[in-house]
Design a protein around this motif. Structure first.
Motif, mmCIF file in Angstrom:
data_model
loop_
_atom_site.group_PDB
_atom_site.id
_atom_site.type_symbol
_atom_site.label_atom_id
_atom_site.label_comp_id
_atom_site.label_asym_id
_atom_site.label_seq_id
_atom_site.Cartn_x
_atom_site.Cartn_y
_atom_site.Cartn_z
ATOM 1 N N TYR A 262 7.114 0.531 9.056
ATOM 2 C CA TYR A 262 7.247 -0.726 8.327
ATOM 3 C C TYR A 262 6.133 -0.770 7.293
ATOM 4 O O TYR A 262 4.984 -0.441 7.600
ATOM 5 C CB TYR A 262 7.154 -1.921 9.281
ATOM 6 C CG TYR A 262 7.189 -3.253 8.587
ATOM 7 C CD1 TYR A 262 8.345 -3.699 7.970
ATOM 8 C CD2 TYR A 262 6.058 -4.061 8.535
ATOM 9 C CE1 TYR A 262 8.391 -4.924 7.318
ATOM 10 C CE2 TYR A 262 6.086 -5.291 7.899
ATOM 11 C CZ TYR A 262 7.254 -5.720 7.285
ATOM 12 O OH TYR A 262 7.281 -6.923 6.637
ATOM 13 N N GLU A 263 6.465 -1.171 6.086
ATOM 14 C CA GLU A 263 5.506 -1.116 4.977
ATOM 15 C C GLU A 263 5.403 -2.480 4.306
ATOM 16 O O GLU A 263 6.397 -3.159 4.072
ATOM 17 C CB GLU A 263 5.979 -0.073 3.967
ATOM 18 C CG GLU A 263 5.028 0.143 2.803
ATOM 19 C CD GLU A 263 5.538 1.212 1.842
ATOM 20 O OE1 GLU A 263 6.753 1.545 1.923
ATOM 21 O OE2 GLU A 263 4.744 1.700 1.015
ATOM 22 N N TRP B 157 -3.688 7.088 1.753
ATOM 23 C CA TRP B 157 -2.360 6.846 1.183
ATOM 24 C C TRP B 157 -2.342 5.632 0.266
ATOM 25 O O TRP B 157 -1.294 5.229 -0.208
ATOM 26 C CB TRP B 157 -1.341 6.649 2.300
ATOM 27 C CG TRP B 157 -0.949 7.922 2.988
ATOM 28 C CD1 TRP B 157 0.106 8.735 2.672
ATOM 29 C CD2 TRP B 157 -1.604 8.534 4.090
ATOM 30 N NE1 TRP B 157 0.133 9.818 3.515
ATOM 31 C CE2 TRP B 157 -0.902 9.721 4.398
ATOM 32 C CE3 TRP B 157 -2.730 8.215 4.851
ATOM 33 C CZ2 TRP B 157 -1.279 10.581 5.427
ATOM 34 C CZ3 TRP B 157 -3.110 9.067 5.876
ATOM 35 C CH2 TRP B 157 -2.395 10.224 6.158
ATOM 36 N N GLY B 158 -3.488 5.010 0.034
ATOM 37 C CA GLY B 158 -3.552 3.832 -0.816
ATOM 38 C C GLY B 158 -3.288 2.544 -0.056
ATOM 39 O O GLY B 158 -3.357 1.456 -0.628
ATOM 40 N N LYS B 159 -2.994 2.669 1.237
ATOM 41 C CA LYS B 159 -2.777 1.521 2.103
ATOM 42 C C LYS B 159 -3.406 1.815 3.456
ATOM 43 O O LYS B 159 -3.552 2.981 3.830
ATOM 44 C CB LYS B 159 -1.276 1.253 2.285
ATOM 45 C CG LYS B 159 -0.533 0.934 1.001
ATOM 46 C CD LYS B 159 0.926 0.591 1.277
ATOM 47 C CE LYS B 159 1.640 0.253 -0.020
ATOM 48 N NZ LYS B 159 3.027 -0.220 0.210
ATOM 49 N N THR B 160 -3.759 0.777 4.176
ATOM 50 C CA THR B 160 -4.274 0.957 5.527
ATOM 51 C C THR B 160 -3.125 1.294 6.471
ATOM 52 O O THR B 160 -2.106 0.602 6.482
ATOM 53 C CB THR B 160 -4.982 -0.319 6.002
ATOM 54 O OG1 THR B 160 -6.077 -0.605 5.118
ATOM 55 C CG2 THR B 160 -5.517 -0.152 7.411
ATOM 56 N N VAL B 161 -3.291 2.352 7.251
ATOM 57 C CA VAL B 161 -2.270 2.770 8.209
ATOM 58 C C VAL B 161 -2.613 2.183 9.575
ATOM 59 O O VAL B 161 -3.703 2.425 10.117
ATOM 60 C CB VAL B 161 -2.180 4.308 8.293
ATOM 61 C CG1 VAL B 161 -1.078 4.717 9.272
ATOM 62 C CG2 VAL B 161 -1.920 4.906 6.912
ATOM 63 N N PRO C 146 3.838 11.897 0.888
ATOM 64 C CA PRO C 146 4.135 10.466 0.717
ATOM 65 C C PRO C 146 4.966 9.958 1.879
ATOM 66 O O PRO C 146 5.600 10.736 2.604
ATOM 67 C CB PRO C 146 4.914 10.422 -0.604
ATOM 68 C CG PRO C 146 5.473 11.790 -0.777
ATOM 69 C CD PRO C 146 4.496 12.724 -0.137
ATOM 70 N N LEU C 147 4.987 8.648 2.049
ATOM 71 C CA LEU C 147 5.639 8.042 3.206
ATOM 72 C C LEU C 147 7.104 8.458 3.313
ATOM 73 O O LEU C 147 7.585 8.795 4.401
ATOM 74 C CB LEU C 147 5.527 6.518 3.117
ATOM 75 C CG LEU C 147 6.132 5.710 4.265
ATOM 76 C CD1 LEU C 147 5.515 6.102 5.600
ATOM 77 C CD2 LEU C 147 5.950 4.223 4.003
ATOM 78 N N PRO D 98 12.368 -2.790 2.720
ATOM 79 C CA PRO D 98 12.336 -3.561 1.482
ATOM 80 C C PRO D 98 10.970 -4.186 1.286
ATOM 81 O O PRO D 98 10.217 -4.358 2.249
ATOM 82 C CB PRO D 98 13.405 -4.642 1.727
ATOM 83 C CG PRO D 98 13.463 -4.781 3.214
ATOM 84 C CD PRO D 98 13.197 -3.410 3.761
ATOM 85 N N PRO D 99 10.603 -4.493 0.062
ATOM 86 C CA PRO D 99 9.312 -5.145 -0.170
ATOM 87 C C PRO D 99 9.205 -6.414 0.663
ATOM 88 O O PRO D 99 10.149 -7.187 0.762
ATOM 89 C CB PRO D 99 9.335 -5.455 -1.673
ATOM 90 C CG PRO D 99 10.338 -4.503 -2.244
ATOM 91 C CD PRO D 99 11.361 -4.299 -1.172
#
Length: 228
Positions: free
Chosen positions: A134-135, A174-178, A151-152, A9-10
């Motif tokens: 986890y995002e 991916w538009g985010k740091t992994v 995509p994830l 979840p966000p």
């Protein structure tokens, strides 16, 4: 059974630090020393990147520590590593050899009691409940990495737990740091799109933690011995 492909979840806005910890591999002394330096607070969220067991001397002790840590810090996140996956397969009677060939004997020995090897139910429940990733708004935390272009939500469990060169050698964004572990290095890897935190504690190096938003690092290096 381990979760198949959880959706996160966000995350609420972080009021404390967002911390990530690399591969522990049964090195309880490193974990204790590292946490003494990081000093997690109630507002912090600590994401452990998996591979808590195998190769090192005290897999059981590490899981006991993490369970106690979760009680004190309920915002913590615990990801599944490939070594937890192999342990679960071993316990389930599925493809048992990879676990034994990859340091599993040390884990089993840490559970040895007078009447043989016993795995506490609390440990089994912990292992079965580990998340694959986890995002947050700016970061994706995963044990091994992501397959480029996908995509994830389309990533396979195999890649999330095992991928190496195809991920690390890719420039895909991916538009985010992994933030990941799994591939040991002599020092943390960090760039605009990657933070790698397996620094080989079980190979005689150190365990690493990172405040991912501020790019601050801590490690478990032992203090120098006093001269006699």
């Amino acid at each position: 059974m381990a979760p198949s492909h959880p959706t996160s979840p966000p995350s609420p806005p972080e009021t404390g630090r967002l911390l990530a910890v690399g591969d522990i591999h049964g090195c309880l002394d490193h974990l204790k020393r590292l946490m003494e330096r990081v000093r997690p607070r109630a507002a912090d969220r600590v994401v452990f990147l998996g591979d808590y067991i195998d190769r090192g001397p005290d897999g059981r002790g590490v899981l006991d520590y993490l369970l106690a840590f979760r009680r004190r810090h309920p915002r913590s996140v615990f990801l599944k590593g490939n070594h937890e996956a192999m342990f679960l397969d071993f316990l389930g009677g599925v493809d048992q050899l990879p676990f034994l060939l990859n340091g599993g004997a040390a884990t089993l020995e840490s559970y040895r009691e007078d009447r043989g090897i016993r795995i506490p139910k609390e440990h089994l429940d912990f292992l079965a409940g580990l998340a694959l990733y986890y995002e947050t708004e700016r970061f994706v935390f995963v044990h091994a990495g992501l397959r480029p272009v996908l995509p994830l939500e389309e990533q396979s469990e195999q890649d999330l737990l095992w991928i190496r060169d195809e991920f690390i050698g890719s420039a895909y964004d991916w538009g985010k740091t992994v933030v990941f572990g799994h591939t040991p290095r002599t020092e943390p890897l960090w760039s605009a799109t990657r933070i790698g935190l397996d620094t080989g504690a079980v190979y005689g190096r150190v365990l690493t933690c990172c405040d991912v938003e501020r790019r601050r690092f801590w490690n478990s290096a032992a203090p120098p011995a006093l001269r006699p």
